[in-house]
Motif scaffolding. Structure first.
Motif, mmCIF file in Angstrom:
data_model
loop_
_atom_site.group_PDB
_atom_site.id
_atom_site.type_symbol
_atom_site.label_atom_id
_atom_site.label_comp_id
_atom_site.label_asym_id
_atom_site.label_seq_id
_atom_site.Cartn_x
_atom_site.Cartn_y
_atom_site.Cartn_z
ATOM 1 N N VAL A 282 0.837 -1.205 0.000
ATOM 2 C CA VAL A 282 0.000 0.000 0.000
ATOM 3 C C VAL A 282 0.870 1.252 0.000
ATOM 4 O O VAL A 282 0.648 2.195 -0.771
ATOM 5 C CB VAL A 282 -0.942 0.003 1.218
ATOM 6 C CG1 VAL A 282 -1.757 1.298 1.264
ATOM 7 C CG2 VAL A 282 -1.882 -1.197 1.168
ATOM 8 N N SER A 351 -8.104 -1.836 -6.333
ATOM 9 C CA SER A 351 -7.104 -2.194 -5.327
ATOM 10 C C SER A 351 -6.521 -3.592 -5.556
ATOM 11 O O SER A 351 -5.308 -3.806 -5.425
ATOM 12 C CB SER A 351 -7.697 -2.094 -3.917
ATOM 13 O OG SER A 351 -8.855 -2.902 -3.799
ATOM 14 N N PHE A 377 -5.803 0.036 1.816
ATOM 15 C CA PHE A 377 -5.961 0.866 0.620
ATOM 16 C C PHE A 377 -7.124 1.844 0.777
ATOM 17 O O PHE A 377 -7.054 2.979 0.298
ATOM 18 C CB PHE A 377 -6.192 -0.011 -0.611
ATOM 19 C CG PHE A 377 -4.952 -0.270 -1.421
ATOM 20 C CD1 PHE A 377 -4.238 0.772 -1.976
ATOM 21 C CD2 PHE A 377 -4.507 -1.563 -1.619
ATOM 22 C CE1 PHE A 377 -3.097 0.546 -2.726
ATOM 23 C CE2 PHE A 377 -3.366 -1.813 -2.375
ATOM 24 C CZ PHE A 377 -2.657 -0.759 -2.921
#
Length: 466
Positions: A282, A351, A377
């Motif tokens: 991330v 994502s 995320f």
């Protein structure tokens, strides 16, 4: 005295900011892609290598960003001199900036050499530390060229010579990616070097970019008139003191911000290797996106510094300069925040596709990392909208050479509100990695608010007195 309509001024300022921001942001993205490519290929080498190498890369990034913050003081200083038409000072600032790079790089390289034992003292897994040391031992040789490149990039950007930067950085990034593949995985007859090969490719790319930038400065006709490397051995205490007095607070401010992410990464490691790996996926993805508002913030510093120089030299009326200065800052904040809104929507929708760049999402062994990364995320995407605003607001303050108060505000925002709330949410309320990301979002939101307030105060008072 030039008088332009409000509409004309706004359109012109948007064009000027975009003219500076697009190459600078593109260069930042290309440079960040070095870390992105490294992280992706670390993932190909395995989860442990990803965790260890990613942790090492995060620490190195913290040190480089902090040092670059100090060096970045040349940007508002040169932008102001450029706005006031002072060529001699532009050359003097550049020379002192070079020697400041040397003075910073040497002790930091020694520090990098002894980081691994400190990681053990702070509770990191011994195997992770031993792998990270492989990366540290090679990467320390890239610190000086990376810092000097950042300084010279700030110089020519402040002189509105931004297009060559993206070309040089793209060349360096492509060289790094190819070098990673060849050295890391043993292609074209080279031995398999693994993590040390990835690090060596990164170091060579840093030296290559610095070499090309110096050649460009020496050969480019417009830049040669500033004689940027003239009197390279001349020491100017007053100018060096000016750079340091502006730069140290910038460096400390950036250290507070990046340090929050680094400490968060360390705390993720305490929560487990899976959580750390998810966080690094991330973090690295967000870091690349963040390069766009960061590039806009550099442009903001240059434009605000330019208008401050115009104001001091009374090129325009003081009222006109103040209006232009405010316009530059607010347009940049809107552009930075607006871009991050678009990116937040993208990350929320795609994502899993982003995660697939790092790990095989169909491999059952990666299921837990993926399930941990997705909610991270969500929080990270939202926080980056605020980050786009706060970094451009910080750029406006740097353009005014206001760095000390923002340094204190950064500490309160990132380490008081951000780290404090994140620690409580993660370790006391059981939110783990998501809790730490929420804390970072709170820190960014706080800093955005106080930086905008600070800029409004300065614009309303300091310039009104002149």
């Amino acid at each position: 005295m030039v008088q332009l309509s409000s509409k004309s001024n706004t359109q012109t300022e948007i064009k000027e900011i975009l003219r500076l921001s697009i190459p600078l942001a593109s260069a930042q993205i290309a440079q960040a892609a070095t870390g992105f490519v490294d992280t992706v290929m670390m993932g190909w080498l395995g989860q442990e290598t990803l965790a260890a190498g990613g942790l090492a890369a995060t620490i190195l990034t913290t040190l480089l960003v902090t040092a670059t913050g100090v060096i970045f003081a040349v940007s508002p200083a040169i932008a102001e001199a450029f706005g006031g038409g002072n060529r001699k000072k532009i050359s003097q600032i550049t020379v002192q900036g070079f020697w400041l790079c040397v003075a910073i790089a040497i002790p930091v390289m020694f520090l990098i050499n002894y980081i691994s034992p400190l990681m053990l003292q702070f509770g990191q897994n011994s195997k992770v530390v031993s792998i990270a040391k492989i990366y540290f031992d090679v990467m320390l040789w890239g610190f000086f060229p990376a810092l000097t490149f950042a300084m010279l990039k700030s110089v020519i950007s402040s002189l509105s010579q931004v297009r060559p930067i993206i070309i040089i950085v793209v060349i360096g990034t492509l060289f790094n990616a190819a070098g990673n593949y060849v050295l890391g995985f043993g292609k074209l007859g080279f031995p398999v070097m693994g993590l040390s090969g990835l690090a060596l490719a990164s170091v060579l790319s840093q030296w290559l970019m610095l070499f090309f930038l110096i050649i460009y400065i020496l050969k480019q006709t417009e830049l040669r008139k500033y004689q940027l490397f003239q009197n390279l051995y001349q020491f100017e205490p007053k100018i060096l003191q000016e750079i340091v007095s502006i730069g140290i607070p910038i460096g400390i401010s950036l250290a507070f911000e990046v340090g929050l992410f680094s400490v968060t990464t360390y705390l993720m490691g305490l929560l487990g290797t899976d959580i750390l790996a998810a966080h690094l996926i991330v973090f690295q993805s967000i870091a690349i996106i963040f390069m766009v508002p960061l590039g806009i913030s550099f442009a903001t510093t240059i434009r605000v510094g330019f208008w401050k120089g115009q104001n001091d030299a009374i090129v325009y009326s003081r009222c006109a300069s103040l209006i232009a200065l405010r316009r530059s800052a607010y347009i940049s904040m809107i552009l930075g925040g607006g871009f991050m809104i678009i990116m937040a929507i993208f990350l929320l929708i795609f994502s899993r596709q982003v995660i697939s760049l790092y790990l095989d999402i169909h491999n059952p062994e990666n299921t837990r990392v993926i399930s941990l990364a997705i909610p991270m995320f969500v929080v990270a995407s939202i926080s980056q909208i605020l980050d786009g605003v706060q970094t451009t607001a910080a750029g406006a303050l740097r353009g005014l050479k206001d760095t000390r108060i923002p340094m204190l505000l950064s500490f309160v925002a990132f380490w008081g509100f951000g780290l404090g709330s994140g620690y409580l949410l993660a370790f006391k309320f059981g939110l783990d990695g998501v809790g730490l990301w929420i804390g970072q979002a709170i820190g960014v939101a706080t800093s955005a608010g106080v930086f905008i307030w600070r800029f409004r105060q300065l614009a309303a008072t300091n310039f009104a007195r002149k």
